[in-house]
Design a protein around this motif. Structure first.
Motif, mmCIF file in Angstrom:
data_model
loop_
_atom_site.group_PDB
_atom_site.id
_atom_site.type_symbol
_atom_site.label_atom_id
_atom_site.label_comp_id
_atom_site.label_asym_id
_atom_site.label_seq_id
_atom_site.Cartn_x
_atom_site.Cartn_y
_atom_site.Cartn_z
ATOM 1 N N ARG A 291 -4.842 23.822 14.243
ATOM 2 C CA ARG A 291 -3.715 24.243 15.087
ATOM 3 C C ARG A 291 -4.241 24.641 16.474
ATOM 4 N NH1 ARG A 291 -2.007 22.216 11.351
ATOM 5 N NH2 ARG A 291 -2.202 20.688 12.992
ATOM 6 N N GLU B 90 -4.998 22.108 18.960
ATOM 7 C CA GLU B 90 -3.868 21.390 19.573
ATOM 8 C C GLU B 90 -3.666 21.731 21.051
ATOM 9 O OE1 GLU B 90 -0.261 20.292 17.270
ATOM 10 O OE2 GLU B 90 -1.051 21.630 15.732
ATOM 11 N N GLU C 150 3.482 21.749 21.034
ATOM 12 C CA GLU C 150 2.047 21.597 20.771
ATOM 13 C C GLU C 150 1.302 22.860 21.223
ATOM 14 O OE1 GLU C 150 1.468 19.128 19.007
ATOM 15 O OE2 GLU C 150 2.721 17.425 19.571
ATOM 16 N N HIS D 235 1.843 25.407 18.618
ATOM 17 C CA HIS D 235 0.980 25.183 17.452
ATOM 18 C C HIS D 235 -0.408 25.755 17.712
ATOM 19 C CE1 HIS D 235 3.681 21.537 16.240
ATOM 20 N NE2 HIS D 235 4.307 22.687 16.221
ATOM 21 N N LYS E 45 1.630 16.198 7.224
ATOM 22 C CA LYS E 45 2.133 17.545 7.451
ATOM 23 C C LYS E 45 2.617 18.216 6.166
ATOM 24 C CE LYS E 45 0.884 17.947 11.399
ATOM 25 N NZ LYS E 45 -0.109 18.994 11.672
ATOM 26 N N ASP F 199 5.175 23.565 11.785
ATOM 27 C CA ASP F 199 4.373 22.493 12.372
ATOM 28 C C ASP F 199 4.918 21.146 11.887
ATOM 29 O OD1 ASP F 199 1.813 21.876 13.889
ATOM 30 O OD2 ASP F 199 1.370 20.851 12.020
ATOM 31 N N GLU G 157 6.916 18.228 13.991
ATOM 32 C CA GLU G 157 6.366 16.878 13.992
ATOM 33 C C GLU G 157 7.463 15.834 13.737
ATOM 34 O OE1 GLU G 157 3.675 15.740 15.732
ATOM 35 O OE2 GLU G 157 3.025 17.645 14.869
ATOM 36 N N GLY H 262 -3.234 16.379 16.352
ATOM 37 C CA GLY H 262 -1.902 16.579 15.777
ATOM 38 C C GLY H 262 -1.872 17.881 15.023
HETATM 39 FE FE LIG Z 1 0.966 20.636 15.309
#
Ligand SMILES: [Fe+2]
Ligand SMILES: [Fe+2]
Ligand SMILES: [Fe+2]
Length: 476
Positions: free
Chosen positions: A266, A269, A301, A304, A359, A381, A385, A476
């Protein structure tokens, strides 16, 4: 003379509560005047959005990167609201891309061109946003609160976030002084005030005083710097010594230790806002909703990344000491690919996050770990996504043609990107130190547990990651 003794039935509040009779009877702004101001509010938010986006990637300080991400998102959303409102006023939302006044333009160019973070903060939060606030307030004062109520409502919502940005900025300015000499700074403040006076405020409604605009910092146009920079808490930004995904998908590894790897993923990100800012900054000719959607994703993002930061802090772990967060992905994409190719890679990677091993899996690991905060982070998250996949379909896939072509192109671009583990080491940029054992030992120490020898021994780096990029995404 207005009717005396007029009052609503049963003494109920008049006019749905939006105004009293005396203010509802005033002659406020005509549609023409109102549209003129709306366009100017729009312009200010739009230029601020551009400044946040353009200064985000090369701003080393993580906290400022995060704040710029949020504030860019706010500005994109509010700019969209003015566009919609203008479209409601018997005017197609035309002329929204025109500069309302030359002095306004120079004002924002000057802020964009500030030479250091402290001066930039002063320009944005100490000059631009307070001037925008004054323009919005003046609209509320000048317009008829009943007749122009839809504008009033939008302004009210905008003011909430303008005030939040100003409050953030006041605190940031207090701790991040400008690097300019006091006399330079004083001259610059004078210039900004002069530009504002020359345009009659951002709304153009004040007296317009002053001569043709001059430039200081913006006399050399500042070009967008797409090379990401990080602050001193990121001392090893080329480190690819710990392969998070191989660990995460290893069934023999315990879920509790995997939460650490997810907090790391995370936090890593940060590289997505750095990269997305470059797409937004360098893509021309898209409708405003493109900026709205892309900037929303950029902010997600950033969120995150902050979820990872909070996760570590919550677990009692000083990530600055134990974790090495790299920027190799944003650096490689920004410097090796064109904007559309970067978007293609983002789409391709995010597509890969949707199946069973993406995810959902991370969320299930969070649940299984017993760390409710990890599960919460992964839950959101994952949801974010799904939204990003929609944004990818709407803005990237449509530019390419269809989903199949879009995926093929993304795959192709991603394969072309050179994130070269070996060369980073050969060039002395990093030793790819394996920071995992120390992090895991710290985690066990805090929990009063004996480290599991198999977990402690984890030593897989990204040296061979090229081969499994397709199976295991690295961002991601
Ligand atoms: Fe993420
Ligand atoms: Fe995403
Ligand atoms: Fe992401």
């Amino acid at each position: 003379m207005p009717l005396a003794n007029y009052s609503p039935l049963h003494g109920l509040p008049p006019l749905a509560g939006v105004a009293d009779f005396s203010s509802a009877m005033k002659l406020g702004l005509s549609i023409d005047d109102c549209v003129d101001r709306l366009k100017r509010h729009h312009w200010a938010f739009r230029r601020l959005h551009q400044i946040f986006i353009q200064r985000l990637t090369a701003e080393p300080i993580y906290e400022l990167k995060m704040a710029f991400s949020l504030h860019a998102h706010y500005c994109a959303e509010h700019a969209a609201a003015w566009r919609t409102r203008v479209g409601e006023m018997r005017e197609p939302p035309l002329g929204l891309d025109e500069v309302p006044h030359a002095a306004c333009e120079v004002f924002f160019d000057e802020v964009l061109s500030a030479r250091d973070a402290g001066t930039l903060l002063l320009g944005i939060y100490g000059h631009a946003l307070p001037a925008l606030r004054a323009a919005l307030q003046r609209h509320l004062t000048d317009t008829n609160p009943l007749i122009d109520h839809p504008s009033v409502r939008i302004i009210r919502f905008a003011l909430i976030e303008v005030d939040e940005m100003i409050a953030y900025g006041a605190k940031a300015i207090a701790v991040m002084p400008s690097a300019e000499k006091p006399e330079t700074l004083a001259a610059w403040a004078g210039l900004l005030d002069g530009l504002l006076a020359a345009s009659g405020g951002f709304d153009g409604a004040g007296a317009r005083v002053g001569a043709a605009p001059e430039r200081m910092f913006s006399s050399q146009p500042r070009s967008y710097d797409k090379v990401p920079k990080r602050d001193e808490r990121f001392p090893d930004p080329y480190n690819m010594g710990v392969h998070a995904e191989v660990f995460l998908y290893d069934e023999k590894m315990p879920a509790s230790a995997k939460t650490l790897m997810m907090y790391y993923k995370r936090l890593r990100e940060i590289d997505v806002p750095e990269m997305m800012a470059s797409i937004i900054a360098e893509t021309k000719g898209q409708p405003w909703n493109y900026h709205v959607d892309m900037t929303r994703q950029l902010w997600d993002e950033a969120r995150h990344a902050m979820m990872g930061e909070v996760g570590f802090v919550r677990a009692g772990i000083d990530w600055r000491q134990f974790v090495r967060v790299n920027f190799t992905w944003s650096l490689a994409l920004n410097t090796q690919l064109k904007p559309l190719e970067r978007h293609a890679v983002l789409y391709f990677i995010e597509q890969g996050l949707m199946p069973k091993t993406g995810k959902r899996f991370e969320w299930e690991v969070g649940l299984a770990s017993g760390d409710a905060f990890s599960a919460l982070c992964q839950d959101y998250d994952w949801a974010d996504e799904v939204l990003h996949a929609r944004i990818g379909r709407d803005w990237y896939v449509k530019q390419i043609g269809n989903a199949k072509q879009a995926t093929t192109f993304g795959d192709e671009c991603w394969s072309r990107v050179l994130i070269d583990w070996q060369s980073y080491r050969d060039r002395g940029l990093t030793r790819h130190e394996n920071w995992w054992p120390a992090l895991y030992r710290e985690y066990c120490r805090i929990r009063g547990e004996e480290p599991d020898p198999a977990v402690l021994a984890y030593d897989t780096s990204y040296a061979t990651a090229r081969a499994d990029l397709k199976e295991l995404s690295v961002s991601g």
